[in-house]
Design an enzyme around this catalytic site. Structure first.
Site, PDB file in Angstrom:
ATOM      1  N   HIS A   1       0.824  -1.205   0.000  1.00  0.00           N
ATOM      2  CA  HIS A   1       0.000   0.000   0.000  1.00  0.00           C
ATOM      3  C   HIS A   1       0.860   1.259   0.000  1.00  0.00           C
ATOM      4  CE1 HIS A   1      -4.260  -1.478   1.133  1.00  0.00           C
ATOM      5  NE2 HIS A   1      -3.578  -2.487   0.628  1.00  0.00           N
TER       6      HIS A   1
ATOM      7  N   HIS B   1      -1.595 -12.951  -1.877  1.00  0.00           N
ATOM      8  CA  HIS B   1      -2.861 -13.323  -1.242  1.00  0.00           C
ATOM      9  C   HIS B   1      -2.839 -14.753  -0.726  1.00  0.00           C
ATOM     10  CE1 HIS B   1      -5.218 -10.020  -3.643  1.00  0.00           C
ATOM     11  NE2 HIS B   1      -4.425  -9.528  -2.716  1.00  0.00           N
TER      12      HIS B   1
END
Length: 328
Positions: A68, A195
């Site tokens: 991020h 993920h």
């Protein structure tokens, strides 16, 4: 050979040497702190491993913070900055409200500052800690981290839209965002493999279960058995606090299992399923089912991601505390 031609050949040779030695990683390099803080990498690793031993989910948390950070204003530690007054920082943006692990970065930075004041940037601390937290179960670094990043002093929630990929995004949107950051389709698929660890809040995928097209339907691309299982974990309406594993039964193990479940149409997010809608990306998914291929490619893509729009040299600053800019 006359003098003029000799100088020309020498100049061309010099240019070729410079081109071959040019740093294509934004000015980052190995052993950046070898002289200024030789203990930096070991210090970050030891503290991170100690924290990861107590919290097996730390790898997923710090990897997400690093990701991020890099996609918004580059890898400059801007996601670590707290809001000031009425100014909303990146932390205040909705996609970042569930980020965790900031306290770990604070602790690492504090100890690094004690050892080497005003030397190691928060951006480098985050890059190293993310790698080391994920690497803890392997007891060795599983990708190289080049260093030399400096810290930015701007953090705005308004910078998030259009820069940070969304779990609701389709393939073309994902590819466009990655391309803007100098990352290709291969990088998109490889980095989606992150993920394989971590959890997700129900709200990030519940539309696929209950109202995919606005008609109270489910996403037909989602494995029906998996969808039924998710509905038992995430009733409608979704509880904002409820989370599920992104990689079922394997969310604490950093491995290539994510790509196996993707083939079974069990990718949790719409952005996961989107990888199968592009022929080139789908081929990469198949290739990365090999653990060796995934680990090799992940290291390469993380190196590229870690160099996005970095501040180096005299740009930015070396923050004393990661949550606040230095006082001039």
């Amino acid at each position: 050979m006359n003098a003029g031609k000799g100088h020309l050949v020498l100049s061309l040779t010099l240019l070729l040497v410079l081109a071959c030695n040019a740093d294509d990683d934004g000015g980052l390099r190995k052993n950046f702190y070898k002289k200024s803080c030789p203990q930096a990498e070991k210090l970050v690793r030891d503290i991170t491993w100690s924290k990861a031993q107590a919290d097996p989910t730390l790898g997923a948390k710090l990897l997400r913070v690093h990701y991020h950070d890099c996609f918004v204003r580059g890898c400059d530690g801007s996601v670590l900055l707290d809001p000031v007054g009425t100014n909303q920082s990146e932390k205040n943006a909705v996609p970042n409200l569930t980020l965790a692990g900031f306290d770990v970065i604070d602790d690492i930075k504090k100890q690094v500052e004690q050892a080497c004041p005003n030397t190691v940037s928060c951006a480098d601390v985050l890059s190293l800690a993310a790698r080391d937290a994920v690497s803890f179960p392997f007891k060795k670094p599983i990708w190289d981290v080049l260093m030399g990043r400096r810290d930015g002093n701007i953090s705005l929630a308004s910078n998030i839209p259009g820069n940070l990929p969304s779990p609701f995004a389709d393939f073309s949107t994902l590819a466009q965002i990655f391309s803007k950051k100098g990352l290709n389709v291969n990088d998109l698929v490889v980095l989606s493999g992150a993920h394989t660890i971590g959890v997700a809040h129900c709200g990030t995928f519940s539309r696929r279960l209950y109202n995919f097209t606005g008609k109270g339907d489910a996403d037909p691309s989602l494995n029906a058995t998996y969808a039924a299982s998710l509905r038992t974990q995430c009733p409608n309406p979704a509880n904002p606090a409820t989370t599920v594993e992104m990689d079922p039964q394997s969310s604490l193990s950093f491995d290539s299992h994510y790509f196996d479940i993707l083939i079974e149409n069990e990718g949790l997010f719409q952005s996961d399923a989107a990888l199968l809608t592009n022929q080139g990306a789908a081929k990469v998914v198949q290739h990365l089912r090999s653990p060796d291929a995934f680990f090799s490619e992940f290291g390469k893509s993380m190196k590229k991601m870690g160099a996005i729009e970095v501040l180096t040299g005299t740009a930015g600053e070396i923050r004393k505390q990661c949550r606040v800019v230095n006082q001039s």
